[in-house]
Design an enzyme around this catalytic site. Sequence first.
Site, PDB file in Angstrom:
ATOM      1  N   GLU A 136       0.843  -1.196   0.000  1.00 28.60           N
ATOM      2  CA  GLU A 136       0.000   0.000   0.000  1.00 28.60           C
ATOM      3  C   GLU A 136       0.876   1.244   0.000  1.00 28.60           C
ATOM      4  OE1 GLU A 136      -3.461  -0.418   2.485  1.00 28.60           O
ATOM      5  OE2 GLU A 136      -3.314   1.666   3.134  1.00 28.60           O
ATOM      6  N   TRP A 170      -9.946   9.689  16.139  1.00 27.97           N
ATOM      7  CA  TRP A 170      -8.483   9.880  16.181  1.00 27.97           C
ATOM      8  C   TRP A 170      -7.959  10.958  15.237  1.00 27.97           C
ATOM      9  CZ3 TRP A 170      -6.107   9.337  11.508  1.00 27.97           C
ATOM     10  CH2 TRP A 170      -6.752   8.553  10.539  1.00 27.97           C
ATOM     11  N   ASP A 205       0.213   5.355   0.530  1.00 25.96           N
ATOM     12  CA  ASP A 205      -0.885   6.173   1.045  1.00 25.96           C
ATOM     13  C   ASP A 205      -0.633   7.669   1.029  1.00 25.96           C
ATOM     14  OD1 ASP A 205      -2.191   3.850   1.808  1.00 25.96           O
ATOM     15  OD2 ASP A 205      -1.497   3.943   3.878  1.00 25.96           O
ATOM     16  N   HIS A 250      -0.793  13.002   5.582  1.00 26.95           N
ATOM     17  CA  HIS A 250      -0.186  11.801   6.158  1.00 26.95           C
ATOM     18  C   HIS A 250       0.226  10.865   5.022  1.00 26.95           C
ATOM     19  CE1 HIS A 250      -0.065   8.175   8.813  1.00 26.95           C
ATOM     20  NE2 HIS A 250      -0.562   7.576   7.753  1.00 26.95           N
ATOM     21  N   GLU A 309      -3.113  10.409   2.952  1.00 25.89           N
ATOM     22  CA  GLU A 309      -4.331  10.667   3.717  1.00 25.89           C
ATOM     23  C   GLU A 309      -4.316  12.117   4.172  1.00 25.89           C
ATOM     24  OE1 GLU A 309      -3.358   6.604   3.798  1.00 25.89           O
ATOM     25  OE2 GLU A 309      -2.708   7.616   5.621  1.00 25.89           O
TER      26      GLU A 309
END
Length: 314
Positions: free
Chosen positions: A125, A219, A127, A142, A129
């Site tokens: 993966e 979170w 990413d 992120h 984000e």
Amino acid sequence: MSHDAQHIFIHSLNTSLSFIICSIYSNLSMASMLQLLLLLGSLMVASAGSLNENFDITWGDGRGKMISNGELLTLSLDKASGSGFQSRNEYLFGKIDMQLKLVAGNSAGTVTAYYLSSKGSTWDEIDFEFLGNLSGDPYILHTNVFSQGKGNREQQFYLWFDPTADFHTYSILWNPQRIVFSVDGTPIREFKNSESIGVPFPKNQPMRIYSSLWNADDWATRGGLVKTDWTQAPFTASYRNFKADACVWSNGKSSCTSNSPSSSSSNGAWLSQELDTTSQERLKWVQKNYMIYNYCSDPKRFPQGLPAECSKTS
């Protein structure tokens, strides 16, 4: 994206992010802003691509929409559900560009995820984000890299512009030697192939492109202290100008004649691309001024010692 896939993705984020978000605030000077403007001399321009030919909206009960004959795609989130899409093709190496305009206003508690991922328990993966925030406070970008099901390689950044005011190009360069994350043509992170020191690298599993907009207010913003304000719903993120110079994987075969760097002349320069001197300087500048978390600088998190690739630039 199936809800099972979304659950795996959310779980992988929760296991490593819940304690990071609380400690990543950083002040940027006006001089830093001006320096960056000087560095952005040449920006990547993504060519327009028809999203409805390359992607399917896979969940959200109508909250994901194709607009203007597939030139624009929007995802929305309300209290009942978020939404998401995935690419029709799988890729094994490529240069992927997408322009995004993120949720405006009070986006606290929301996450816009844009990533490449394979399937299975030992998935790979790559990413992006985007963690929402209160109005006037910066988004957190992120990044993470998973190889053979193992992640925990987070680097996080503030952006040098308002990502909600206009579209900006977010790019992933993925070839056998490295993964480079870029924003408007400026590299922000490089994850090098460190198999020579025993670090797995994503190179054998084809990946689809996924994106989703969902609620993560347990979170996402200040470690969950700031909750989603549902009076601001629906929240909307927009996408356009998709471009993929990539090896498409279909029926067990790659569209490229070879995955080796020696074939770059026929498959595109990206297959053996590395950062030139100017790009390396931009990368160092961004990481010095805008990086707010780096797993390689967090020894308390790794009591047995920092990951092996931290001995190199990652």
